[in-house]
Design an enzyme around this catalytic site. Structure first.
Site, mmCIF file in Angstrom:
data_model
loop_
_atom_site.group_PDB
_atom_site.id
_atom_site.type_symbol
_atom_site.label_atom_id
_atom_site.label_comp_id
_atom_site.label_asym_id
_atom_site.label_seq_id
_atom_site.Cartn_x
_atom_site.Cartn_y
_atom_site.Cartn_z
ATOM 1 N N GLY A 77 -0.287 -44.105 -95.159
ATOM 2 C CA GLY A 77 -1.473 -45.111 -95.102
ATOM 3 C C GLY A 77 -1.366 -46.371 -95.995
ATOM 4 O O GLY A 77 -2.150 -46.819 -96.709
ATOM 5 N N GLY B 127 -3.215 -49.900 -95.777
ATOM 6 C CA GLY B 127 -4.820 -49.745 -96.484
ATOM 7 C C GLY B 127 -4.931 -50.413 -97.508
ATOM 8 O O GLY B 127 -4.084 -51.099 -98.349
ATOM 9 N N GLN B 128 -6.231 -50.506 -98.052
ATOM 10 C CA GLN B 128 -6.635 -51.261 -99.155
ATOM 11 C C GLN B 128 -5.995 -50.814 -100.544
ATOM 12 O O GLN B 128 -5.435 -51.811 -101.270
ATOM 13 C CB GLN B 128 -8.288 -50.961 -99.559
ATOM 14 C CG GLN B 128 -8.715 -51.994 -100.858
ATOM 15 C CD GLN B 128 -9.939 -51.573 -101.385
ATOM 16 O OE1 GLN B 128 -10.550 -50.414 -100.915
ATOM 17 N NE2 GLN B 128 -10.493 -52.120 -102.107
ATOM 18 N N LEU B 129 -5.776 -49.570 -100.565
ATOM 19 C CA LEU B 129 -5.133 -49.060 -101.893
ATOM 20 C C LEU B 129 -3.506 -49.036 -101.692
ATOM 21 O O LEU B 129 -2.931 -49.718 -102.545
ATOM 22 C CB LEU B 129 -5.433 -47.441 -101.955
ATOM 23 C CG LEU B 129 -5.247 -46.759 -103.372
ATOM 24 C CD1 LEU B 129 -5.392 -47.614 -104.504
ATOM 25 C CD2 LEU B 129 -5.800 -45.357 -103.290
ATOM 26 N N ASP C 114 2.348 -40.864 -88.161
ATOM 27 C CA ASP C 114 0.919 -40.373 -87.842
ATOM 28 C C ASP C 114 0.831 -38.922 -88.897
ATOM 29 O O ASP C 114 1.730 -38.153 -88.388
ATOM 30 C CB ASP C 114 0.758 -39.937 -86.489
ATOM 31 C CG ASP C 114 -0.721 -39.371 -86.257
ATOM 32 O OD1 ASP C 114 -1.418 -38.787 -87.338
ATOM 33 O OD2 ASP C 114 -1.312 -39.449 -85.212
ATOM 34 N N TYR D 222 -16.563 -37.112 -94.701
ATOM 35 C CA TYR D 222 -15.539 -37.701 -95.584
ATOM 36 C C TYR D 222 -15.660 -36.948 -96.943
ATOM 37 O O TYR D 222 -14.480 -36.335 -97.396
ATOM 38 C CB TYR D 222 -15.922 -39.084 -95.788
ATOM 39 C CG TYR D 222 -14.838 -39.772 -97.030
ATOM 40 C CD1 TYR D 222 -13.617 -40.078 -96.794
ATOM 41 C CD2 TYR D 222 -15.533 -40.244 -97.983
ATOM 42 C CE1 TYR D 222 -12.834 -40.652 -97.778
ATOM 43 C CE2 TYR D 222 -14.755 -40.875 -98.999
ATOM 44 C CZ TYR D 222 -13.282 -41.011 -98.926
ATOM 45 O OH TYR D 222 -12.589 -41.512 -99.666
ATOM 46 N N LYS E 42 -12.971 -34.236 -98.754
ATOM 47 C CA LYS E 42 -12.493 -34.568 -99.784
ATOM 48 C C LYS E 42 -12.721 -33.378 -100.542
ATOM 49 O O LYS E 42 -11.787 -32.703 -101.599
ATOM 50 C CB LYS E 42 -12.951 -35.669 -100.427
ATOM 51 C CG LYS E 42 -12.442 -36.876 -99.807
ATOM 52 C CD LYS E 42 -11.117 -37.214 -100.055
ATOM 53 C CE LYS E 42 -10.550 -38.484 -99.271
ATOM 54 N NZ LYS E 42 -9.066 -38.915 -99.520
ATOM 55 N N ILE F 264 -13.240 -48.958 -104.895
ATOM 56 C CA ILE F 264 -12.199 -49.790 -105.668
ATOM 57 C C ILE F 264 -12.522 -51.236 -105.021
ATOM 58 O O ILE F 264 -12.508 -51.596 -103.999
ATOM 59 C CB ILE F 264 -10.871 -49.320 -104.925
ATOM 60 C CG1 ILE F 264 -10.745 -48.139 -105.289
ATOM 61 C CG2 ILE F 264 -9.678 -50.234 -105.532
ATOM 62 C CD1 ILE F 264 -10.535 -47.754 -106.499
#
Ligand code: SER
Length: 332
Positions: A8, A11-13, A49, A138, A142, A168
């Site tokens: 990933g 992505g943002q992080l 993936d 989600y 988690k 974040i």
């Protein structure tokens, strides 16, 4: 020897974490991966993936990976649009990572979330160990992910470490469909349009963190002496908590003509189910966690980073350009 795979990674992080890891360990030590095709400037990028066990194993073998930052995940709001896909990616992807970590002695970072908490969790000073009754798929993934991490550490000795990340805030890459995205949306809209319609009510208060603090927390946790890690599910980590209205007011200190109105949608219920202020005493005690950025510092930095160049460039050819991609035939 650090040979790092980031899932990933676009992505943002991931976008910021890859830069930080490459800075710390060297560009050739960090392999990016994601489901999208490589871009023109990609450097050590693999299409991957995470639900494909064989492909994950092939990438791990090819680069002799010893550490995985497993960021590939569907976030809370997007997950509610497709709960099946959310479960498939978040759980089956993590199982694959943990299985390969077990057989190849790989160290793992897994980002959990404040989304593990729910309506019966204490909202203020949420303890490390408390009720976890999430109301989103989600959050369900988690909680399950945390339990899997704990199980693999306890049963198989996998060195897996995790943080319950709050919302974040960052500017490099867009957020990926979470409930806390309103904070970034508000900052960007304020700078570009001076107006924003917020999808949660003004009094909605959530835990948040600026990206440099998130990166610092991840690196500190991953470098901590294993003997200091007493939590193998996931650590609470906190930085700031603010309401949507407090964020709008802080933005107005820089952009006085900014106007914010509020039209809550389905994300309000998700936000209402999450805590407002997290107690991160265990992370502070175990490996010395301490945040740097408060709300004024976050807004000041975001406004300066997101604002257009203050002075017109005299010569178009003087505009900054990206450095050419590194050329390395044999990275290791
Ligand atoms: N930022 C995430 C979300 O809103 C929380 O972990 O889904």
């Amino acid at each position: 020897m650090n040979r790092i795979l980031v899932t990933g990674a676009r992505g943002q992080l991931g976008s910021d974490l890859v830069m930080a890891l490459r800075h710390r360990f060297g560009a050739t030590r960090v392999i990016e991966s994601g489901r999208s095709a490589p871009s023109e400037n990609s450097f050590l990028y693999e299409v991957l993936d995470v639900t494909d066990h064989n492909r994950l194993q092939a990438v791990v073998d090819q680069y002799q990976i010893d550490t995985i930052y497993h960021l590939a995940s569907l976030l809370s709001a997007r997950g509610e649009h497709n709960p099946d896909q959310c479960w498939h990616i978040n759980i089956n992807g993590l199982r694959n990572v943990l299985e390969i970590a077990r057989s190849h002695h790989i160290k793992v970072f897994f980002p959990s979330s404040i989304a593990v908490f729910g309506p019966h969790t204490p909202k203020l000073d949420t303890p490390q160990i408390t009720v976890e009754d999430p109301s989103t798929m989600y959050g369900v993934t988690k909680v399950t992910g945390e339990l899997l991490c704990h199980y693999y550490a306890d049963r198989w000795g996998v060195d897996v470490r995790s943080l319950r990340l709050p919302g974040i805030i960052s500017y490099s890459a867009p957020p990926g469909g979470g409930t806390t995205d309103f904070a970034i949306e508000m900052l960007k809209a304020a700078i570009n349009h001076r107006t924003y319609t917020c999808f949660v009510r003004p009094e909605t208060r959530l835990p948040m963190m600026y990206m440099p603090d998130a990166i610092a927390a991840i690196l500190m946790l991953m470098q901590a002496d294993p003997a200091t890690i007493t939590i193998r599910s996931s650590y609470n980590v906190a930085a700031v908590s603010f309401s949507a209205a407090e964020l709008a007011t802080e933005i107005q200190n820089h952009l006085p003509d900014f106007k914010c109105d509020y039209q809550p949608d389905f994300r309000q219920a998700i936000a209402d189910s999450w805590p407002s202020v997290i107690d991160d005493a265990r992370a502070r005690a175990d490996w010395g966690w301490k945040p740097t950025y408060d709300l004024p510092a976050i807004v000041k930095d975001m406004v300066s980073k997101l604002s257009p160049t203050p002075y017109p460039l005299l010569h178009p050819e003087a505009q900054p350009c990206s450095p050419p991609p590194l050329q390395l035939s044999n990275p290791f």
